[in-house]
Design a protein around this motif. Sequence first.
Motif, short mmCIF file in Angstrom:
data_model
loop_
_atom_site.label_atom_id
_atom_site.label_comp_id
_atom_site.label_asym_id
_atom_site.label_seq_id
_atom_site.Cartn_x
_atom_site.Cartn_y
_atom_site.Cartn_z
N SER A 1 0.83 -1.20 0.00
CA SER A 1 0.00 0.00 0.00
C SER A 1 0.86 1.25 0.00
N LEU A 4 -0.18 4.90 -1.28
CA LEU A 4 -1.56 5.00 -1.73
C LEU A 4 -2.33 5.91 -0.78
N ARG A 175 -3.18 1.90 -9.05
CA ARG A 175 -3.18 2.95 -8.02
C ARG A 175 -4.40 3.87 -8.19
N GLU A 179 -7.64 4.19 -5.62
CA GLU A 179 -7.97 5.50 -5.04
C GLU A 179 -9.40 5.91 -5.38
#
Length: 254
Positions: A1, A4, A175, A179
């Motif tokens: 992660s 992120l 990514r 998100e």
Amino acid sequence: SAGLAVRRIGTHVVCFRETGSTNTVASQLAAEGAAEGTVVLADAQTGGKGRLGRRWESPPGVNVYCSVILRPPISPLHSPQLTLLSAVATAEAIERTSGLVPAIKWPNDILANGFKVAGMLSELSAETERVEYLVLGIGVNINMERDQFPDGLRYPASSLALEAGRTVERIPFVRSLLESLDRLYDEYLLKGFPPVRDAWLARSAVMGRRVTVDGGAGILAGTVEGIDEIGALLVRTAGGSLERVLAGDVSLEG
Ligand code: BT5
């Protein structure tokens, strides 16, 4: 992660070089108690799944195969809302990373220039009053080449690279996808379905269009008037009645 900007989705990520189906792995992890937001990624799938027992072509090295575990505080009846949420997130990520302007074909196809470039498969824990877990499976054809598509696919298919005319990097794509999912899911938990529905309608390939819907039991023809509060498609037939479609395959006419 690492790096992120997420609250929930993507705080835990499990990656495989190859697995049968990321959805199957995610369902097993969820049944064993994996946290909400756990993400399963694979470079290749040997048994990639579409809806209704169909196959999802999943060659190595070129695409994204992603499954996300959610534990939304909703009844199973409302789970189609999250399939639509995942379609909006996928469309946003496609737009940001490829510059294409994708359209969503209810319930689970993302089209670029009219070609299917992504599909979603949501799977639910056993029927109870509340959803225990839900797995959102997302497959995106990123750099798949023309000769990697088998003949006879249900809907004309392509990849982001073929449509954008350039390679699209997979890591920035994932990514961006996580998100978007995280932000939309956060908003969904706070405000419910309306913001997702608005975002979905703004990107819809079916709104106001003449369609035929194969619901398994029969074929329905009409004009799409919208989606209802649980995510069902609303179709006005030639006879004037308004039909609610909860599952099926849509073809655009004309
Ligand atoms: C879907 O089903 O579109 C859902 C696809 C979900 C795939 C993801 S990948 C990560 C996660 N793990 C899984 O095992 N699955 C999910 P459906 O609408 O039923 O479309 C399936 C049909 O699309 C097939 O019968 C083929 O005709 C066609 N098809 C197969 N592979 C394709 C591909 N890569 N691109 C475009 N069309 C494809």
